[in-house]
Motif scaffolding. Structure first.
Motif, mmCIF file in Angstrom:
data_model
loop_
_atom_site.group_PDB
_atom_site.id
_atom_site.type_symbol
_atom_site.label_atom_id
_atom_site.label_comp_id
_atom_site.label_asym_id
_atom_site.label_seq_id
_atom_site.Cartn_x
_atom_site.Cartn_y
_atom_site.Cartn_z
ATOM 1 N N GLU A 1 0.818 -1.291 0.016
ATOM 2 C CA GLU A 1 -0.136 -0.074 -0.048
ATOM 3 C C GLU A 1 0.996 1.267 -0.118
ATOM 4 O O GLU A 1 1.282 1.820 0.947
ATOM 5 C CB GLU A 1 -0.964 -0.174 1.251
ATOM 6 N N LEU A 2 1.235 1.758 -1.266
ATOM 7 C CA LEU A 2 2.375 2.827 -1.269
ATOM 8 C C LEU A 2 1.835 4.177 -0.724
ATOM 9 O O LEU A 2 2.648 4.678 -0.054
ATOM 10 C CB LEU A 2 2.460 2.971 -2.817
ATOM 11 N N ALA B 1 2.838 8.551 3.272
ATOM 12 C CA ALA B 1 2.252 9.307 4.052
ATOM 13 C C ALA B 1 3.218 9.800 5.248
ATOM 14 O O ALA B 1 3.143 10.607 5.917
ATOM 15 C CB ALA B 1 1.159 8.819 4.892
ATOM 16 N N LEU B 2 4.469 8.985 5.392
ATOM 17 C CA LEU B 2 5.585 9.300 6.436
ATOM 18 C C LEU B 2 6.658 10.113 5.845
ATOM 19 O O LEU B 2 7.373 10.768 6.410
ATOM 20 C CB LEU B 2 6.209 8.080 6.796
ATOM 21 N N GLY C 1 12.106 -0.186 8.840
ATOM 22 C CA GLY C 1 11.248 0.835 9.009
ATOM 23 C C GLY C 1 11.729 2.285 8.862
ATOM 24 O O GLY C 1 11.272 3.135 8.918
ATOM 25 N N HIS C 2 13.274 2.186 8.275
ATOM 26 C CA HIS C 2 13.956 3.523 7.780
ATOM 27 C C HIS C 2 13.724 3.438 6.363
ATOM 28 O O HIS C 2 13.427 2.729 5.566
ATOM 29 C CB HIS C 2 15.312 3.275 8.224
ATOM 30 N N PHE C 3 14.048 4.644 5.790
ATOM 31 C CA PHE C 3 14.222 4.981 4.406
ATOM 32 C C PHE C 3 15.596 5.396 3.789
ATOM 33 O O PHE C 3 16.339 5.827 4.761
ATOM 34 C CB PHE C 3 13.222 6.132 4.116
ATOM 35 N N PRO D 1 4.437 2.668 8.437
ATOM 36 C CA PRO D 1 3.326 2.801 7.544
ATOM 37 C C PRO D 1 2.189 1.977 8.228
ATOM 38 O O PRO D 1 2.254 1.035 9.192
ATOM 39 C CB PRO D 1 3.845 1.859 6.463
ATOM 40 N N GLN D 2 1.069 2.589 8.063
ATOM 41 C CA GLN D 2 -0.281 1.997 8.670
ATOM 42 C C GLN D 2 -0.557 0.531 8.245
ATOM 43 O O GLN D 2 -0.426 0.325 6.883
ATOM 44 C CB GLN D 2 -1.626 2.863 8.392
#
Length: 286
Positions: free
Chosen positions: A34-35, A40-41, A66-68, A269-270
């Motif tokens: 779910e992109l 959203a973050l 969990g990091h980009f 992400p949710q």
């Protein structure tokens, strides 16, 4: 040059060639991220680490789950050869062949990078790509390929009739991984694997089917960004071919450093959960 065909075409050759292709792995059955939940973050990220990859060399870094991670074109057009590993188990690594089979020859926004057998799971999700405007050009070229293996000293030796060249991406990645892990170069190169060619513009010639490269369209400030689905160890070489407009590996091509930026998000992400390893039972019918 390949030799001309020696076998006469059968009478129904045209009909055989006209058979429509079937996609091997229908994407309709492939779970997709779910992109929107990832994106959203992106407006509230904290830069936690910056790594510079020198020209004609490689560097390593870690990206916690969990990091980009952003791979940035810093000073000039430059291609990077990227390896990714499970930071806690180097046997699990990026699998370019299966990523290619599931996503296509070139990856981009929303695509996921898959790991090797027996794990086969998404280890990274591409969340932004400032070159997504490029698409496929008139030659069939596109950016961020998962078809090229990496320039290496063994092929160089073969094609140059004995030449020795140590700044090929395979050797760069080997040295960097050896420094990071304490392995010998011979041990480390056993873990180095086929790459994601970041920013590289490639395709296959329509007449001979040969792998080609052309000048990368990347500009300073462009970047490819992915979300770490698991704890990752990254290793990337700033290719000695520079923008790969003319030479694949040399000391004469103009090369530039590349920058890697690691960002921490304020949350996850949710609905996100770490991807489990593949559910196949591993018995292989025995």
């Amino acid at each position: 040059m390949k030799p001309d065909a020696m076998t006469a075409a059968p009478a129904d050759a045209a009909a055989r060639k006209a058979v429509k292709p079937v996609v091997c792995y229908p994407v309709e059955t492939l779970p997709r991220p779910e992109l929107a939940a990832y994106r959203a973050l992106r407006d509230d990220l904290e830069l936690v680490e910056t790594v510079v990859v020198p020209p004609r060399e490689a560097a390593t870094w870690t990206v916690p789950a969990g990091h980009f991670c952003r791979i940035v074109c810093s000073e000039g057009a430059q291609v990077g050869d990227l390896n990714l590993f499970n930071a806690n188990d180097l046997k699990e690594r990026f699998y370019s062949g299966k990523t290619r089979a599931l996503n296509g020859t070139h990856v981009g926004l929303g695509d996921q990078l898959f790991s090797s057998f027996p794990y086969l799971r998404p280890i990274a999700t591409i969340t932004h790509d400032t070159l997504d405007w490029y698409g496929f050009d008139e030659f069939g070229g596109a950016v961020h390929d998962v078809i090229g293996t990496r320039c290496d000293p063994y092929t160089h030796n073969l094609l140059s009739h004995g030449g020795q060249y140590h700044h090929c991406c395979h050797s760069n990645l080997t040295r960097a991984l050896a420094r990071r892990t304490g392995m010998t170069p011979r041990e480390a190169e056993g873990y180095v694997h086929d790459v994601l060619n970041v920013f590289m513009c490639t395709g296959f010639t329509r007449d001979t089917g040969q792998y080609f490269m052309k000048a990368s369209p990347v500009r300073p400030g462009d970047y490819l960004e992915f979300f770490a689905e698991i704890d990752l160890l990254g290793c990337m070489s700033a290719c000695p071919g520079g923008d790969c407009s003319s030479e694949h590996s040399s000391d004469t091509a103009k090369c530039y450093p590349m920058v890697v930026e690691i960002y921490k998000a304020r949350g996850l992400p949710q609905g996100w959960a770490p991807p489990p390893v593949n559910g196949y039972d591993g018995t292989h019918g025995l």
